[in-house]
Design a protein around this motif. Structure first.
Motif, PDB file in Angstrom:
ATOM      1  N   UNK A 110     -32.391  -4.448  -3.149  1.00 38.17           N
ATOM      2  CA  UNK A 110     -31.294  -4.061  -4.031  1.00 38.17           C
ATOM      3  C   UNK A 110     -31.455  -2.598  -4.410  1.00 38.17           C
ATOM      4  N   UNK A 111     -30.359  -1.855  -4.307  1.00 38.36           N
ATOM      5  CA  UNK A 111     -30.356  -0.434  -4.675  1.00 38.36           C
ATOM      6  C   UNK A 111     -29.165  -0.180  -5.592  1.00 38.36           C
ATOM      7  N   UNK A 112     -29.387   0.649  -6.599  1.00 39.66           N
ATOM      8  CA  UNK A 112     -28.346   0.978  -7.573  1.00 39.66           C
ATOM      9  C   UNK A 112     -28.445   2.459  -7.902  1.00 39.66           C
ATOM     10  N   UNK A 113     -27.297   3.157  -7.843  1.00 43.45           N
ATOM     11  CA  UNK A 113     -27.220   4.564  -8.211  1.00 43.45           C
ATOM     12  C   UNK A 113     -26.093   4.732  -9.224  1.00 43.45           C
ATOM     13  N   UNK A 114     -26.436   5.209 -10.411  1.00 39.83           N
ATOM     14  CA  UNK A 114     -25.458   5.474 -11.460  1.00 39.83           C
ATOM     15  C   UNK A 114     -25.389   6.976 -11.697  1.00 39.83           C
ATOM     16  N   UNK A 115     -24.160   7.512 -11.739  1.00 36.53           N
ATOM     17  CA  UNK A 115     -23.958   8.952 -11.931  1.00 36.53           C
ATOM     18  C   UNK A 115     -22.846   9.165 -12.955  1.00 36.53           C
ATOM     19  N   UNK A 116     -23.188   9.807 -14.071  1.00 35.10           N
ATOM     20  CA  UNK A 116     -22.190  10.174 -15.077  1.00 35.10           C
ATOM     21  C   UNK A 116     -21.763  11.610 -14.805  1.00 35.10           C
ATOM     22  N   UNK A 117     -20.471  11.801 -14.531  1.00 33.36           N
ATOM     23  CA  UNK A 117     -19.993  13.103 -14.045  1.00 33.36           C
ATOM     24  C   UNK A 117     -19.831  14.085 -15.200  1.00 33.36           C
ATOM     25  N   UNK A 118     -20.009  15.339 -14.853  1.00 28.75           N
ATOM     26  CA  UNK A 118     -19.807  16.433 -15.794  1.00 28.75           C
ATOM     27  C   UNK A 118     -18.816  17.420 -15.177  1.00 28.75           C
ATOM     28  N   UNK A 119     -18.229  18.255 -16.020  1.00 27.80           N
ATOM     29  CA  UNK A 119     -17.360  19.331 -15.539  1.00 27.80           C
ATOM     30  C   UNK A 119     -17.860  20.659 -16.104  1.00 27.80           C
ATOM     31  N   UNK A 120     -17.771  21.699 -15.279  1.00 27.81           N
ATOM     32  CA  UNK A 120     -18.163  23.022 -15.735  1.00 27.81           C
ATOM     33  C   UNK A 120     -17.118  23.562 -16.711  1.00 27.81           C
ATOM     34  N   UNK A 121     -17.586  24.278 -17.705  1.00 27.08           N
ATOM     35  CA  UNK A 121     -16.665  24.887 -18.660  1.00 27.08           C
ATOM     36  C   UNK A 121     -15.805  25.942 -17.983  1.00 27.08           C
ATOM     37  N   UNK A 122     -14.663  26.175 -18.575  1.00 26.61           N
ATOM     38  CA  UNK A 122     -13.745  27.172 -17.997  1.00 26.61           C
ATOM     39  C   UNK A 122     -14.396  28.539 -17.930  1.00 26.61           C
ATOM     40  N   UNK A 123     -15.215  28.898 -18.925  1.00 30.47           N
ATOM     41  CA  UNK A 123     -15.822  30.229 -18.928  1.00 30.47           C
ATOM     42  C   UNK A 123     -16.989  30.340 -17.968  1.00 30.47           C
ATOM     43  N   UNK A 124     -17.319  29.259 -17.235  1.00 25.68           N
ATOM     44  CA  UNK A 124     -18.368  29.332 -16.216  1.00 25.68           C
ATOM     45  C   UNK A 124     -17.811  29.673 -14.846  1.00 25.68           C
ATOM     46  N   UNK A 125     -16.489  29.742 -14.718  1.00 25.65           N
ATOM     47  CA  UNK A 125     -15.855  29.990 -13.421  1.00 25.65           C
ATOM     48  C   UNK A 125     -14.889  31.163 -13.579  1.00 25.65           C
ATOM     49  N   UNK A 126     -14.979  32.113 -12.673  1.00 35.41           N
ATOM     50  CA  UNK A 126     -14.068  33.273 -12.652  1.00 35.41           C
ATOM     51  C   UNK A 126     -13.453  33.371 -11.269  1.00 35.41           C
ATOM     52  N   UNK A 127     -12.137  33.530 -11.212  1.00 35.48           N
ATOM     53  CA  UNK A 127     -11.409  33.548  -9.937  1.00 35.48           C
ATOM     54  C   UNK A 127     -10.484  34.760  -9.898  1.00 35.48           C
ATOM     55  N   UNK A 128     -10.431  35.450  -8.715  1.00 35.07           N
ATOM     56  CA  UNK A 128      -9.540  36.595  -8.504  1.00 35.07           C
ATOM     57  C   UNK A 128      -8.841  36.442  -7.165  1.00 35.07           C
ATOM     58  N   UNK A 129      -7.545  36.729  -7.169  1.00 36.53           N
ATOM     59  CA  UNK A 129      -6.814  36.819  -5.912  1.00 36.53           C
ATOM     60  C   UNK A 129      -7.062  38.212  -5.316  1.00 36.53           C
ATOM     61  N   UNK A 130      -7.300  38.259  -4.024  1.00 35.22           N
ATOM     62  CA  UNK A 130      -7.661  39.505  -3.348  1.00 35.22           C
ATOM     63  C   UNK A 130      -6.531  39.912  -2.417  1.00 35.22           C
TER      64      UNK A 130
END
Length: 776
Positions: A639-659
């Motif tokens: 028997x194998x069991x894997x439990x994962x509680x998901x997280x999301x990165x904060x908005x200020x951790x991601x920066x995006x620019x159109x080039x």
């Protein structure tokens, strides 16, 4: 036999053969009428000898030498006369018979009157019951026999008195005066004794000497039970305890089993020591509750000096029998053991080597205290036979332990020892092997960090058990990690994995092991979670549906395309995407967790969802709770069991620019990057990041297509991603001395921890990771 009137009152078989008349025809008739002779002895002395002409049934006559003897009579009773054919004895035949019956007859005989009081017993009965005539005359059966069988015996004797019918061969249990401890099984018969008027005046009880037969039967029964009850499992400790349980109290009052320590780990036991023995106690059993006689607790190790019986037994491989305390000098030298001997009255010992296939595995010690008799050679022989059967089972358990330990070591080396650090999920897992006799299985789980702060969650199950399944699992897990590094989508990854299983089956079909292709197969579920977007992409190959617990505590099974099990080939795999809000719990598992002999898959899934619903504990605590509730003590599968509680990165951790697709825009992009690094407190990474961004953005403008986008992710590392609309992936190459280009990716590879590309539905992503300032 006649009365004083010459009337026949008893007629033997020999008389019937001589005259030709059966007993019913003769008894009650005058002897003169029956034989044609006059009873001359009636008027003579107590003993008469002569020759009579006896008439036979056929009409002829014969001369027969006859002796007539007057028999003693009781008060108020007439005497009887015994007529016997003279046979040349030196003294009367009735006296010879009486003497033999009293002294030499192996059958125990006792006479009881109409009140079931003892009147007479022979020597065999005296030896059996252990009570003399003076003690028993006028007493009932209960004065010589103790136990529940006494009432049954007396009831049968009373029935003989009432009915006049003999009761042959009934079994009675009880303790006699000659055996105050052992309960004996006696085979008795009761016959009626008749008076002159043919009335029943008493009972004759006979007991054949069946002690030796009963002893052989008990010995055979013990050996038969040993073959059934010992070695029911392949566990060394339980097998030792089964041996001890069998011997108490039937053979001994206390039994302990000591084995060499190497046996418990499956290793080959060493040769017998010359200077002592270090043994581990694996079993204790006593007639007293709690086994208070034991000097060594279960699981502890004790040292036996070189002069002890245990060390000598290990060194020589021979048993030892001590009938008295004085013979066991080695016990007298141990104050602790001697105190136990005095307290519980041990008086006899047997030390038997546990030997199998020429290797001594330990010793078994048998002791008597409540048994009044000391051990004898027959007891030692029986103990040796029982221990020999147990020794083979113990050696089998040792060999199985060695093989299972090796297999589990291999399996554990192929499974993750710990989960990698990453920010996408908070994960925990449990792996529990099935029953030992089933062998190791092929279940596995994995958590694989991917580019862009994403993470891959994997669960799989290889068909079958044993080393083959474990080795196949290791190859598939390695293949999954390799394909994950290429950043393949879940459905494409399962397609490549399916091809691998087909190749493995083909190789095994022609290999020396001769394993059929149909015996190699597996199921797998592969999920990729992106903490930036909060989306999870999943695909499965014949595996069970994953469960999800939403932030509000409700739970459900995710509806995914089924997909064929790995190894079938030719069928496509499909993936599905699902949004997982932060705090959602994803549960991946194998069928051994939810299916067993006690429950089917449907019931198991309901119990799993019920245990997960409404619970906001950590995945590690949840794993323990689910395993405790769902898994039985005896597992028929891994028997194998894997439990994962998901997280999301904060908005200020991601920066995006159109080039823009203009080389002159590169300088402006670098300036944005520098300002963003300053906001994150990562100025120390500015130089390398500027250089990396310049190279990747320039390559995308020059060789890619629009739209072009730059994304920085501030996670455990600094991630730089350049997305463009072209599916053409760049390749790292070494530029020659006079080449004008070809050095950009080389610089990126040298300045960052790792880099790569991954395909998207609309193009590709070129990414790289570098350590944060504290790690530089």
């Amino acid at each position: 036999m006649t009365d004083t009137q010459g009337r026949v009152v008893a007629w033997s078989t020999s008389a019937a053969l001589l005259v030709g008349l059966d007993s019913p025809e003769a008894v009650g008739r005058p002897v003169a009428e029956l034989l044609g002779i006059q009873p001359q002895w009636l008027t003579g002395p107590d003993e008469w000898h002569g020759t009579l002409e006896i008439r036979c049934r056929e009409g002829d006559s014969r001369q027969v030498p006859i002796r007539a003897s007057r028999l003693a009579s009781g008060i108020g009773e007439e005497p009887l006369w015994l007529l016997a054919r003279e046979t040349g004895e030196t003294f009367p035949a009735d006296q010879t018979l009486a003497h033999w019956l009293q002294t030499e007859c192996p059958v125990a005989v006792a006479i009881y009157d109409a009140h079931l009081h003892r009147v007479l017993q022979n020597g065999a009965m005296l030896r059996l019951l252990g009570a003399s005539d003076e003690e028993q005359v006028g007493q009932g059966l209960s004065a010589a026999l103790i136990g529940v069988g006494v009432k049954e015996w007396e009831a049968r004797m009373r029935r003989v008195l009432e009915t006049g019918q003999a009761d042959q061969g009934f079994l009675v249990r009880g303790r006699t005066m000659s055996a105050s401890v052992h309960e004996q099984r006696l085979t008795a018969s009761a016959s009626p004794l008749r008076g002159l008027a043919d009335e029943v005046v008493g009972v004759c009880v006979t007991v054949p000497d069946s002690a030796e037969r009963h002893s052989a039967q008990e010995r055979l029964a013990l050996l038969n039970e040993a073959s059934i009850s010992i070695g029911r499992t392949l566990d060394v400790t339980r097998t030792g305890q089964e041996l001890a349980d069998l011997a108490v109290p039937r053979l001994a009052d206390f039994v302990c089993i000591d084995l060499v320590d190497a046996l418990l780990s499956g290793e080959e036991p060493p040769q017998g020591p010359a200077t002592g023995a270090v043994l581990r106690r694996v079993a204790n059993r006593s007639i007293h509750e709690g086994t208070p006689e034991a000097v060594v607790p279960l699981g502890d190790v004790d040292f036996y000096p070189a002069n002890s019986a245990q060390a000598h037994c290990l060194a020589t491989g021979r048993s030892a029998l001590y009938r008295t305390r004085s013979e066991a000098a080695w016990v007298l030298e141990d104050p602790l053991r001697m105190a136990k001997v005095e307290e519980y009255g041990f008086h006899s010992w047997m030390i038997v080597p546990v030997d199998a296939r020429g290797t001594t595995l330990g010793v078994a010690m048998f002791l008597r205290s409540r048994h009044s008799e000391s051990f004898d050679d027959e007891d030692l022989s029986l103990a040796e036979e029982v221990v020999a059967r147990a020794a083979v089972c113990l050696d089998n358990a040792r060999r199985f332990t060695r093989e299972r330990t090796a297999a589990l070591t291999l399996q554990r080396s192929l499974l993750p020892q710990s989960l990698p650090e990453q920010s996408a999920v908070q994960a925990a897992f449990r792996y529990l092997p099935g029953a030992p006799e089933l062998g190791v299985g092929g279940d596995w789980i994995d958590v694989i960090p991917l580019s862009g702060a994403r993470v891959a969650l994997v669960v799989g199950d290889v068909v079958g058990h044993g080393l083959q399944a474990s080795a196949t699992m290791g190859r598939l897990r390695t293949a999954v990690r390799t394909l994950a590094d290429v950043d393949l989508p879940p459905d494409e990854l399962l397609t490549h994995l399916d091809d691998l299983v087909i190749r493995l089956a083909s190789e095994s079909e022609t290999g020396a092991e001769g394993i059929a292709a149909s015996e190699i197969g597996a199921t797998c579920l592969y999920a990729v979670y992106d903490p930036v977007s909060g989306r999870c992409c999943l695909a499965r190959a014949g595996h069970l549906l994953p469960a999800v617990v939403w932030p509000d505590g409700s739970s459900a099974l995710l509806d995914l395309p089924a997909g064929p099990p790995l190894g079938l080939g030719g069928l496509p795999f499909e993936s599905a995407e699902v949004d997982l809000p932060e705090g959602s719990l994803l549960a991946l598992y194998t069928d051994g967790l939810i299916e067993s002999r006690q429950q089917d898959v449907g019931v198991g899934l309901e119990r799993l969802l019920r245990e997960l619903s409404g619970v906001h504990a950590s995945p590690d605590i949840l794993c323990d709770q689910v395993v405790e509730v769902l898994l039985p003590d005896y597992r028929t599968d891994d028997a194998a069991l894997l439990l994962a509680r998901v997280r999301q990165l904060n908005v200020d951790q991601v920066a995006t620019w159109d080039v823009p697709a203009d080389p002159e825009a590169v300088s402006g992009i670098r300036a944005h990057v520098v300002r963003q690094l300053r906001d994150w407190g990562c100025e120390a990474a500015g130089f390398v990041t500027e250089l990396v961004v310049s190279e990747l953005v320039t390559n995308a403008i020059r060789y890619g297509s629009t739209p072009i986008q730059l994304r920085l992710i501030h996670d455990q590392s600094l991630i730089c991603e350049v997305i463009d609309g072209s599916s053409t992936a760049p390749h790292l190459r070494r530029a020659r001395a006079f080449d004008e280009g070809g050095r950009g990716l080389m610089l990126v590879a040298q300045l960052t921890q790792r880099w790569g590309t991954r395909q998207t539905p609309d193009g590709k992503v070129i990414w790289c990771e570098q350590g944060l300032p504290a790690e530089i």
